[in-house]
Scaffold this motif. Structure first.
Motif, mmCIF file in Angstrom:
data_model
loop_
_atom_site.group_PDB
_atom_site.id
_atom_site.type_symbol
_atom_site.label_atom_id
_atom_site.label_comp_id
_atom_site.label_asym_id
_atom_site.label_seq_id
_atom_site.Cartn_x
_atom_site.Cartn_y
_atom_site.Cartn_z
ATOM 1 N N PHE A 68 20.418 -0.983 -21.378
ATOM 2 C CA PHE A 68 21.795 -0.691 -20.998
ATOM 3 C C PHE A 68 22.758 -1.112 -22.108
ATOM 4 O O PHE A 68 23.708 -0.404 -22.434
ATOM 5 C CB PHE A 68 22.146 -1.419 -19.697
ATOM 6 N N SER A 107 13.692 6.313 -18.357
ATOM 7 C CA SER A 107 13.180 6.635 -17.026
ATOM 8 C C SER A 107 13.279 5.439 -16.097
ATOM 9 O O SER A 107 13.618 5.590 -14.922
ATOM 10 C CB SER A 107 11.716 7.090 -17.120
ATOM 11 N N MET A 109 15.392 2.966 -16.423
ATOM 12 C CA MET A 109 16.792 2.611 -16.221
ATOM 13 C C MET A 109 17.474 3.508 -15.187
ATOM 14 O O MET A 109 18.213 3.038 -14.332
ATOM 15 C CB MET A 109 17.545 2.715 -17.555
ATOM 16 N N PHE A 110 17.221 4.812 -15.273
ATOM 17 C CA PHE A 110 17.963 5.743 -14.420
ATOM 18 C C PHE A 110 17.069 6.575 -13.501
ATOM 19 O O PHE A 110 17.512 7.017 -12.446
ATOM 20 C CB PHE A 110 18.804 6.682 -15.284
ATOM 21 N N GLY A 111 15.839 6.794 -13.934
ATOM 22 C CA GLY A 111 14.971 7.682 -13.157
ATOM 23 C C GLY A 111 14.379 7.027 -11.935
ATOM 24 O O GLY A 111 13.772 7.677 -11.102
ATOM 25 N N ALA A 113 11.906 5.088 -11.992
ATOM 26 C CA ALA A 113 10.451 4.983 -12.131
ATOM 27 C C ALA A 113 10.033 3.552 -11.865
ATOM 28 O O ALA A 113 10.409 2.645 -12.594
ATOM 29 C CB ALA A 113 10.027 5.416 -13.536
ATOM 30 N N SER A 114 9.257 3.343 -10.814
ATOM 31 C CA SER A 114 8.818 1.994 -10.476
ATOM 32 C C SER A 114 7.748 1.575 -11.463
ATOM 33 O O SER A 114 6.720 2.216 -11.575
ATOM 34 C CB SER A 114 8.287 1.955 -9.045
ATOM 35 N N GLY A 117 5.760 -2.701 -10.196
ATOM 36 C CA GLY A 117 6.405 -3.319 -9.064
ATOM 37 C C GLY A 117 7.867 -3.638 -9.269
ATOM 38 O O GLY A 117 8.497 -4.245 -8.413
ATOM 39 N N PHE A 118 8.400 -3.209 -10.411
ATOM 40 C CA PHE A 118 9.820 -3.442 -10.659
ATOM 41 C C PHE A 118 10.662 -2.349 -10.015
ATOM 42 O O PHE A 118 10.310 -1.184 -10.036
ATOM 43 C CB PHE A 118 10.089 -3.455 -12.164
ATOM 44 N N LEU A 120 15.012 -1.385 -9.415
ATOM 45 C CA LEU A 120 16.374 -1.763 -9.751
ATOM 46 C C LEU A 120 17.063 -2.441 -8.576
ATOM 47 O O LEU A 120 16.910 -2.033 -7.427
ATOM 48 C CB LEU A 120 17.166 -0.527 -10.156
ATOM 49 N N ASP A 124 21.490 -4.745 -11.286
ATOM 50 C CA ASP A 124 21.065 -3.989 -12.459
ATOM 51 C C ASP A 124 21.865 -2.698 -12.582
ATOM 52 O O ASP A 124 22.344 -2.345 -13.659
ATOM 53 C CB ASP A 124 19.575 -3.653 -12.357
ATOM 54 N N ARG A 125 21.988 -1.995 -11.481
ATOM 55 C CA ARG A 125 22.703 -0.717 -11.510
ATOM 56 C C ARG A 125 24.139 -0.893 -11.975
ATOM 57 O O ARG A 125 24.711 -0.004 -12.597
ATOM 58 C CB ARG A 125 22.662 -0.079 -10.120
ATOM 59 N N GLY A 128 24.297 -0.371 -15.420
ATOM 60 C CA GLY A 128 24.169 1.038 -15.760
ATOM 61 C C GLY A 128 25.455 1.808 -15.540
ATOM 62 O O GLY A 128 25.732 2.773 -16.254
ATOM 63 N N ARG A 129 26.242 1.378 -14.568
ATOM 64 C CA ARG A 129 27.471 2.116 -14.267
ATOM 65 C C ARG A 129 28.515 1.935 -15.349
ATOM 66 O O ARG A 129 29.472 2.707 -15.421
ATOM 67 C CB ARG A 129 28.033 1.669 -12.915
#
Lengths: 224, 224
Positions: A68, A107, A109-111, A113-114, A117-118, A120, A124-125, A128-129
Motif C-alpha cells: 500500500f 491480488s 491487497m485488493f483481490g 486472495a486468501s 490463512g491471511f 484483510l 488494512d483496508r 488501501g482506501r
DNA sequence: ATTGTTGCATAACAGCGATATGTTTAGTAC
DNA sequence: GTACTAAACATATCGCTGTTATGCAACAAT
C-alpha cells in the motif's frame, strides 16, 4: 516494578524476512510462501516468523502494508499540472504499472486472495482506501478547472478507481488476450469515463493522448 | 480383444461431491475446502476426489465451469427489448448479482485466487470469455439503435465488462464502504460509461433509471 | 554474580494434498 | 453359474504446511 530489558530483536532480520517473502511471492507465486522456505533463506528457524510477526498472517500483513505504501508513493509521485485530465491519465497508468509490477501482491491487497490463512481486516483496508485520496484530489482539480461536470467528486473518483481496478484485475487474471490487451484498452476506458464525467470527448481523448510524452519520460527516467 | 466394462462410477456421488464442495466454499470460504472435509460429508474416502476428478484441482475446475455456466445462464436470461441501453443496465446488474451470490466462487473464476493449488488454464478462461458475448451483442444493439456512437464494439463491450468487474471485485474485497456501497455506485458507473460510449447523458441516466422496474420485477419473480 | 526476561532453535502435532497398496465390487465372457 | 478383469474405493503413509510446547542461550538490571 523492576524494568527489565531483555534480549532485543534484530531489525535487520525483520526487514530481511519481509524482503525474502516479497521476493518469493513475486518470483514463485503464493504457493512458495511458507515459513520454512522464508526462514531457511533467512538463515533462521521457523520461530522467527512468530517472534517478529506473530505468525504467517502477520508477515503477509506487513507485506500488504508495504505494498500500500509503495502504491501510494507511486500515486503521489504524479505531480499536478495545468492539465488535470492528463494528470488523471497518469494516475491511472501509475496504478496499473504498480499492479503489473507486483501482480501477486496486488491480488492479496485488493483481490481478496486468501494467502496462508491471511484475510484483510478493516484496518488494512483503510490503508488501501488512501489510494482514493489522490484520485479524489485530481477529480476536484478537474472540476475546478471546468473540465469535469460539477458532479459528486467522490462518486467520480470511485468510478475511475473501479474502472482501472477492473481493467487491471482482468488483465492479471489473463482475461485480456492480445490484440485487445490492457495497453490498448487503457486509453479508451479512461477517455470513456472522463467523457462520462463531463469532459468533452475530443478534449478528453486529446489530453490522454498528450499525456503519453510525460508518461514515457517518467518511465524512462525511472528506469535509467 | 475381449471388451471388458469394469465397475462404473456413481454419478450421484460425482454431483454430490461438487455440490458439497460448492456449499462449503460458499458458506465457510476457501479455507474449508479440503478433500477430507468434502469426502467426510459425502460419506466416502479421500480417494473419491481422485477417481472422480483426478485431484483437488479437478474438482475446483468443475466448480468453476459450473460457475461460468450459471453466470452465462443469468446473462442470457436478460431478454433484448426495444431499449438496448436499459438491457445493458440489466446485464450489468445480473452480472453483479451473480457475483454477490457466490463471492468466493467468483474470486476463483476471475480474481485469480489460487485455491488449493488450482490455477486457471487458457481453456478455463475461454469459458469465462463467453461472458463477453452477451455484452458484445448488447453493444451492437445499442449502436444499431443509434444510441451508442459507432465505435469499436468489442472495445466498448470490454469497457462495460471491466467497469462492472472492477466494481464487483472492489465490493467483494470490502472496499466499498457504506454509504458509498455498490448499489449506489452501480448506476452512475454505468451511466458514465454509456455517456462515454456515445449515449446522450440525460438519455443514459433516464434509461438506466427506467430499467429499475424491470429489474425489481425480475428479481421478485426469481425469488417468488 | 545472580536473576529475570526474552530470542530463538529443536522437536513435535494436527492437518493438508497426494500416492502406494490392498480389497471389494461390478460387468463381461464362457 | 462361474471365472476373470479392471476399475472403484479404503487404508495407511509420505512430504508438506502453519503452529506450538519445550528448553537453552543471551543480555539487561540489580
Amino acid at each position: 516494578m523492576s524494568k527489565v530489558s531483555p534480549r532485543r530483536t534484530d531489525p535487520r532480520t525483520h526487514t530481511a524476512l519481509i524482503e525474502i517473502a516479497a521476493a518469493l511471492l513475486a518470483t514463485e507465486g503464493p504457493q512458495a510462501l511458507s515459513t520454512r522456505r522464508i526462514t531457511a533463506e533467512a538463515g533462521t528457524s521457523t520461530m522467527a516468523v512468530y517472534t517478529y510477526f506473530g505468525g504467517m498472517s502477520g508477515l503477509v500483513r506487513q507485506m500488504v502494508h508495504e505494498g500500500f505504501q509503495r502504491l501510494q508513493g507511486h500515486l503521489t509521485a504524479v505531480r499536478s499540472t495545468f492539465d488535470p485530465v492528463a494528470d488523471m491519465a497518469l494516475l491511472g497508468r501509475a496504478y496499473r504499472m504498480n499492479a503489473l509490477a507486483n501482480p501477486h501482491l496486488y491480488s492479496v491487497m485488493f483481490g481478496g486472495a486468501s494467502l496462508s490463512g491471511f484475510s484483510l481486516t478493516d484496518d488494512d483496508r483503510q490503508h488501501g482506501r488512501y489510494t482514493l485520496t489522490s484520485v479524489v484530489e485530481c477529480v476536484a482539480n478537474c472540476v475546478a478547472a471546468g473540465r469535469f461536470a460539477d458532479a459528486d467528486v467522490a462518486h467520480v473518483a470511485h468510478q475511475m478507481w473501479m474502472a482501472t481496478h477492473g481493467l487491471v484485475t482482468l488483465e492479471l487474471g489473463g482475461y485480456l488476450a492480445a490484440p485487445l490487451d490492457g495497453e490498448a484498452l487503457f486509453d479508451p476506458q479512461l477517455v470513456a469515463l472522463m467523457v462520462g464525467a463531463g469532459d468533452r470527448p475530443d478534449a478528453a481523448a486529446r489530453s490522454v493522448r498528450a499525456s503519453r510524452r510525460r508518461i514515457e519520460r517518467e518511465l524512462t527516467a525511472q528506469a535509467g
